[in-house]
Design a protein around this motif. Sequence first.
Motif, PDB file in Angstrom:
ATOM      1  N   ILE B  92       0.824  -1.152  -0.094  1.00  0.00           N
ATOM      2  CA  ILE B  92       0.083  -0.060   0.032  1.00  0.00           C
ATOM      3  C   ILE B  92       0.722   1.294   0.044  1.00  0.00           C
ATOM      4  N   SER B  93       2.124   1.212   0.669  1.00  0.00           N
ATOM      5  CA  SER B  93       2.830   2.313   0.759  1.00  0.00           C
ATOM      6  C   SER B  93       3.492   2.728  -0.451  1.00  0.00           C
ATOM      7  N   ILE B  94       3.737   1.834  -1.434  1.00  0.00           N
ATOM      8  CA  ILE B  94       4.407   2.358  -2.807  1.00  0.00           C
ATOM      9  C   ILE B  94       3.628   3.330  -3.582  1.00  0.00           C
ATOM     10  N   PRO B  95       2.293   2.899  -3.772  1.00  0.00           N
ATOM     11  CA  PRO B  95       1.548   3.913  -4.433  1.00  0.00           C
ATOM     12  C   PRO B  95       1.520   5.409  -3.669  1.00  0.00           C
ATOM     13  N   ILE B  96       1.034   5.334  -2.163  1.00  0.00           N
ATOM     14  CA  ILE B  96       0.989   6.566  -1.577  1.00  0.00           C
ATOM     15  C   ILE B  96       2.599   7.324  -1.741  1.00  0.00           C
ATOM     16  N   GLY B  97       3.615   6.418  -1.465  1.00  0.00           N
ATOM     17  CA  GLY B  97       4.726   7.152  -1.311  1.00  0.00           C
ATOM     18  C   GLY B  97       5.119   7.873  -2.719  1.00  0.00           C
ATOM     19  N   ILE B  98       4.775   7.285  -3.946  1.00  0.00           N
ATOM     20  CA  ILE B  98       4.795   7.664  -5.184  1.00  0.00           C
ATOM     21  C   ILE B  98       4.200   8.939  -5.303  1.00  0.00           C
ATOM     22  N   GLY B  99       2.853   8.855  -4.571  1.00  0.00           N
ATOM     23  CA  GLY B  99       1.961  10.211  -4.910  1.00  0.00           C
ATOM     24  C   GLY B  99       2.360  11.154  -3.783  1.00  0.00           C
ATOM     25  N   ALA B 100       3.129  10.741  -2.747  1.00  0.00           N
ATOM     26  CA  ALA B 100       3.609  11.965  -1.940  1.00  0.00           C
ATOM     27  C   ALA B 100       4.721  12.747  -2.211  1.00  0.00           C
ATOM     28  N   ALA B 101       5.586  12.145  -3.390  1.00  0.00           N
ATOM     29  CA  ALA B 101       6.803  12.768  -3.767  1.00  0.00           C
ATOM     30  C   ALA B 101       6.399  14.075  -4.635  1.00  0.00           C
ATOM     31  N   ARG B 102       6.556  15.211  -4.061  1.00  0.00           N
ATOM     32  CA  ARG B 102       6.315  16.431  -4.626  1.00  0.00           C
ATOM     33  C   ARG B 102       6.832  16.529  -6.286  1.00  0.00           C
ATOM     34  N   ASN B 103       8.059  16.097  -6.506  1.00  0.00           N
ATOM     35  CA  ASN B 103       8.646  16.017  -7.925  1.00  0.00           C
ATOM     36  C   ASN B 103       7.840  15.361  -8.936  1.00  0.00           C
ATOM     37  N   ILE B 104       7.099  14.389  -8.520  1.00  0.00           N
ATOM     38  CA  ILE B 104       6.497  13.552  -9.651  1.00  0.00           C
ATOM     39  C   ILE B 104       5.110  13.367  -9.437  1.00  0.00           C
ATOM     40  N   ALA B 105       4.326  14.071  -8.563  1.00  0.00           N
ATOM     41  CA  ALA B 105       3.098  13.884  -8.438  1.00  0.00           C
ATOM     42  C   ALA B 105       2.342  15.158  -8.547  1.00  0.00           C
ATOM     43  N   PRO B 106       0.912  15.251  -9.002  1.00  0.00           N
ATOM     44  CA  PRO B 106       0.463  16.678  -9.235  1.00  0.00           C
ATOM     45  C   PRO B 106       0.339  17.014  -7.625  1.00  0.00           C
TER      46      PRO B 106
END
Lengths: 274, 265
Positions: B92-106
């Motif tokens: 579950i953390s992987i998508p949330i972690g990706i989403g929480a990275a300012r440089n790649i997520a809207p």
Amino acid sequence: MLDLQGLIKTYKTGDRAVNNVSLSVPKGQIVGLIGPSGAGKSSLIRCINRLVEPTAGRITLGGTELTGLAPRALRRQRRRIGMIFQEYALVERLTVMENVLSGRLGYVSFWQSFTRRFPPADIARAYALLDRVGLSDHADKRADALSGGQRQRVGIARALAQDPELLLVDEPTASLDPKTSRQIMRLLTEICAERDLPAIVNIHDVALARQFLPRIVGLRAGQVVFDGSPADLTDAALTRIYGDEDWDAMRRAEADDQAEAREALATQDAMAMA
Amino acid sequence: MRYATTWKRPPQIIKNRRLAVALQVGFAIWFIAALATLDLDWVRMTEGWSRAVRFAQGFLSPDFTSRWRDISRGLEESLTMTLTSTVVGVAISIPIGIGAARNIAPRAVHAVCRSIIAVSRAVQEIIIAIFFVAMFGFGPFAGFLTLTFATIGFIAKLLADDIEDLDEAQVEAVRATGAGWMQVINYAVQPQVMPRLIGLSVYRLDINFRESSVIGIVGAGGIGATLNTAIDRYEYDSAGAILLIIIVIVMIAEYGSSYLRKFLQ
């Protein structure tokens, strides 16, 4: 082939990095872009494939306007533009082959790229390109296991894997020694000649630009202040681009540098013969 | 020209000398006042000491056999909880972690993912365990949910931070080929963060086992529950055995995970 009209890039900070640049590059021509640090060379070439979003102006590549494209259409157009970076910008932990194949990402589905099952033609092309840049034995090595010159060759192969219609080259020799720099420049010019590819090469080293590039564009504070052949690049022109310097002294240093590189090559050849 | 012969290190943190002294005096007064309200009771201290001696005796003669069935069941529950919660939590953390990275997520996705992480990190495991036990009853299921929830806050935050300082040039290069967003993640982001993600997951496995023995005390199953029961029954020899087992497993996990992380770097 490539046509820039009134290109302007103003950053949020208010810096106008590119100021009303109009430039056109015909098929097969390599243009060297020189200018002091901060003159907007990097911003200018990044505007072309819109890694940096231009503020105003028009960019057309072979009749297609690149400015104002929606994301999906932009990705399709990016496939036509190969880019080579300073410090190589390879994905260090991927193999050489994966780095070259990543040039095909715009052509394959996510699933194909995720499972690394690229079409046979793409794989054959990747091997052919690695052979062309002299790295056929290194396909399975990790990119971070290669030397600087070898990495830049992988970078070139990656850009060519896209089967591009234009090359954007950002400081290709910035972290290479004089001899390797010349080898890389020679490879680049040969490849462009073979494929009749137009290219824009950002370059710091005026000596290298003079030696390899038939057309040189000088940029200062975001504006084109020189556009001509290396022969036209007089002291007055250099002063217009860079400001006052002792160009004579620089030219002597250049001559030394080139002689040194030639000597090094000659020694290496002699050693190879022995 | 005569130069000064003395030099004093200029104050680094608080420039105003008066303020610095006032803060130091204030802190000292606070500390002494706090100490005074602790209510040191010598009678209770001596009683506690005699219990400590009994406990130490139980610890020195651990009894593995008489409660072995309870202990082994507790261990099994703990290990199951640890593994399942780590795997599910990391997934579950992987998508949330990706989403929480300012440089790649809207921006909007970034805000949502960062809030999920903040909530997960703000609440301590034991408090979450109490909630889940109240919701789903005693037993390892509540423990599994607790550890999964805690894992998300831990892994997603560190993954997002790692993604935020990756080498942008590599991302830019892959983007320049015309790659889509998912392809950029797969080709430019994943190779850069993978070793750290694996290392963190193994480390979290280790933490989750330790936590599983703590949250058992509030009813979330596992070896902690067994330990709690043993102490409640004054069976200090069994409790000693359980503690020894926990220590050994934690040490194995600790060495194992640090070895693995070193190997991955």
